[in-house]
Motif scaffolding. Structure first.
Motif, short mmCIF file in Angstrom:
data_model
loop_
_atom_site.label_atom_id
_atom_site.label_comp_id
_atom_site.label_asym_id
_atom_site.label_seq_id
_atom_site.Cartn_x
_atom_site.Cartn_y
_atom_site.Cartn_z
N GLU A 23 1.72 6.91 14.60
CA GLU A 23 2.00 5.54 14.15
C GLU A 23 3.23 5.51 13.25
O GLU A 23 3.28 6.20 12.23
CB GLU A 23 0.81 4.96 13.39
CG GLU A 23 1.03 3.52 12.94
CD GLU A 23 -0.17 2.93 12.24
OE1 GLU A 23 -0.71 1.93 12.74
OE2 GLU A 23 -0.57 3.47 11.18
N VAL A 24 4.21 4.71 13.64
CA VAL A 24 5.46 4.58 12.89
C VAL A 24 5.75 3.10 12.69
O VAL A 24 5.75 2.31 13.65
CB VAL A 24 6.64 5.24 13.64
CG1 VAL A 24 7.94 5.02 12.87
CG2 VAL A 24 6.38 6.73 13.84
N LEU A 25 6.00 2.71 11.45
CA LEU A 25 6.42 1.36 11.13
C LEU A 25 7.93 1.38 10.92
O LEU A 25 8.44 2.15 10.10
CB LEU A 25 5.73 0.87 9.86
CG LEU A 25 4.19 0.92 9.84
CD1 LEU A 25 3.66 0.46 8.48
CD2 LEU A 25 3.61 0.09 10.97
N GLU A 26 8.65 0.57 11.65
CA GLU A 26 10.11 0.51 11.50
C GLU A 26 10.49 -0.60 10.55
O GLU A 26 9.94 -1.70 10.59
CB GLU A 26 10.77 0.29 12.87
CG GLU A 26 10.72 1.51 13.76
CD GLU A 26 11.79 1.47 14.84
OE1 GLU A 26 12.97 1.26 14.50
OE2 GLU A 26 11.42 1.64 16.02
N ASN A 27 11.47 -0.27 9.67
CA ASN A 27 12.03 -1.25 8.74
C ASN A 27 10.94 -1.94 7.94
O ASN A 27 10.76 -3.16 7.98
CB ASN A 27 12.89 -2.26 9.50
CG ASN A 27 14.06 -1.61 10.20
OD1 ASN A 27 14.77 -0.79 9.60
ND2 ASN A 27 14.25 -1.93 11.47
N HIS A 28 10.22 -1.13 7.20
CA HIS A 28 9.18 -1.61 6.29
C HIS A 28 9.43 -1.03 4.90
O HIS A 28 10.26 -0.14 4.72
CB HIS A 28 7.79 -1.21 6.77
CG HIS A 28 7.20 -2.13 7.79
ND1 HIS A 28 7.74 -2.30 9.05
CD2 HIS A 28 6.10 -2.94 7.74
CE1 HIS A 28 7.01 -3.16 9.74
NE2 HIS A 28 6.01 -3.56 8.97
N ALA A 29 8.68 -1.55 3.93
CA ALA A 29 8.77 -1.07 2.55
C ALA A 29 7.38 -0.81 2.02
O ALA A 29 6.40 -1.45 2.43
CB ALA A 29 9.49 -2.08 1.68
N ILE A 30 7.30 0.13 1.09
CA ILE A 30 6.06 0.42 0.39
C ILE A 30 6.22 -0.06 -1.05
O ILE A 30 7.18 0.30 -1.75
CB ILE A 30 5.74 1.91 0.42
CG1 ILE A 30 5.47 2.38 1.85
CG2 ILE A 30 4.54 2.23 -0.48
CD1 ILE A 30 5.24 3.86 2.00
N ALA A 31 5.29 -0.91 -1.49
CA ALA A 31 5.27 -1.40 -2.86
C ALA A 31 4.27 -0.58 -3.66
O ALA A 31 3.12 -0.43 -3.24
CB ALA A 31 4.91 -2.87 -2.89
#
Length: 439
Positions: A23-31
């Motif tokens: 599983e890969v999320l593209e163009n995301h951020a972790i808060a």
């Protein structure tokens, strides 16, 4: 309605969650807030997010920190001292004599800090260790900011640390008491191996582990000689003996487990034992190739370890993860064995499962603690990047780890250590080299 104020917002080209293989999320951020992953947000929505610190990593992978499931950190000060030896020759004629001359509190603290600096720069956020002078190891963990499992070594014979098994246990438990309440420090019981620990001591370890709710960390079935000698002397293989003594349970992290038959793999799976696979050390000491694919197929939580720098020379979990995938393929003659996503899970979530902290770390999930690493894939050596999961395992190196966080605290910022002094560590390492050579 007031907007949440996050501590840190890290945007990346890719996030490998490990929640599901591949599983890969593209163009995301972790808060990150209060040390936890508070939110995972599409990059398109980040402009409206309020954070004290923002970090944009446009060519990076964000993923869980690597978990080194088996190490002897202080032995970094013995790196390269006795290379190209068989295991028992290496131990009996080189390592144990050197330790007898030099191992003490400051040796363990200095060696562990040096090891932790190396591990942090390679993306490791958790170490499951086994050595002596446990308070020194715990202090090194606190100094570095790493999540640290301190294994209280237990043997029948004397060392600088203790004279007999009961003294190893009592001293280890006394040192454990000093650090109760430190969230990043956890003590385990670490009987060295079946060939160095008696039945009576193993029974005490099992009883104490149950009473104190502690993990057990032990070398098991590392070499063919270990197994053959047990059969010759005791008329049973080590794992069968340990099963009779009650050691096999979900508490046990069995290091190496190279020489297993099909029946033993089934026994390990049924008892919920976890395995720490050490590919480079097993190769260097010619111990063999562990049956990792078969263990995984049986449902065993197989994690990855480096072993100590004296038997590996590098504490490089990225290199170990690559070796774990490649050795599984050549060992089974199956190119589909241990694919890249499985190797990453072994180096992260499986290690967390083995240590009993999968509810806290090991994957990128809202609510888990922010043990995270960033890997820069913009280098010539990783261009072009078709599949970040494959690249992390097969192409990237530890020198591409740019940032490391443990519980939201930044330990490595743009390749610069934030908690440990690199120059001072090098100087202490050189001082120990001179002292060891002089003796």
């Amino acid at each position: 309605m007031s907007q949440t104020q996050y501590d840190t917002l890290v945007s990346a080209r890719w996030i490998i969650t490990v929640e599901q293989d591949g599983e890969v999320l593209e163009n995301h951020a972790i808060a990150i807030k209060d040390g936890q992953i508070a939110a995972i947000i599409p990059a398109s929505q980040c402009a409206s997010i309020s954070a004290n610190q923002r970090l944009e990593l446009g060519h990076h992978v964000l993923m869980p920190g690597l978990i080194n499931l088996h190490g002897h950190s202080a032995m970094t000060l013995l790196r390269g001292l006795a290379d190209d030896k068989a295991l028992m020759d290496w131990l009996n004629n080189h390592i144990w004599p050197a330790e007898g001359k030099h191992v003490q509190d400051d040796f363990v603290f200095d060696g562990s800090c040096l090891a932790m600096a190396e591990m942090i720069r390679g993306g490791t956020t958790t170490i499951n260790d086994m050595y002596f002078y446990h308070a020194a190891m715990a202090r090194a963990g606190l100094a570095s900011g790493m999540r640290t499992f301190v294994g209280c070594s237990i043997l029948e014979f004397p060392t600088n640390y203790a004279s007999h098994a009961d003294e190893y246990i009592s001293k280890g438990m006394a040192e454990r008491a000093e650090f109760l309440g430190e969230e990043l420090i956890t003590f385990t019981l670490a009987p060295h191996a079946p060939y160095t620990v008696s039945d009576a001591t193993f029974r005490k370890v099992v009883e104490l582990a149950d009473k104190q709710d502690m993990r057990i960390h032990c070398h098991i079935h590392e070499t063919a000689d270990e197994v053959n000698n047990s059969v010759k002397e005791l008329q049973q293989r080590p794992l069968a003996r340990l099963q009779q003594l009650g050691l096999l349970s979900p508490r046990l992290i069995a290091a190496h487990m190279v020489h297993l038959n099909a029946e033993e793999i089934d026994i390990v799976a049924r008892h919920g034992v976890s395995v720490a696979h050490n590919p480079a050390s097993n190769m260097k000491l010619a111990s063999g190739i562990a049956p990792v694919q078969q263990l995984l197929a049986a449902g065993v939580a197989v994690g990855i370890g480096t072993d100590g720098a004296a038997s590996n020379n590098k504490l490089d979990m990225m290199a170990e993860t690559r070796l774990a995938a490649l050795l599984a393929k050549v060992g089974t003659l199956d190119p589909t064995a241990v694919p890249a996503a499985t190797a990453i899970r072994m180096a992260t979530l499986n290690g967390a499962r083995a240590l009993g902290i999968a509810d806290k770390v090991g994957s990128v999930k809202v609510g888990k603690q922010a043990d995270l690493i960033a890997i820069d894939l913009s280098a010539l050596e990783t261009a072009p990047a078709f599949d970040p999961v494959s690249h992390v395992v097969y192409a990237a190196g530890r020198e591409q780890v740019s940032h490391v966080w443990v519980k939201g605290r930044c330990l490595l910022d743009a390749r610069q250590l934030q908690t440990l002094d690199e120059a001072a560590l090098k100087a202490r390492g050189e001082d120990w080299r001179n002292r060891i050579l002089a003796r």
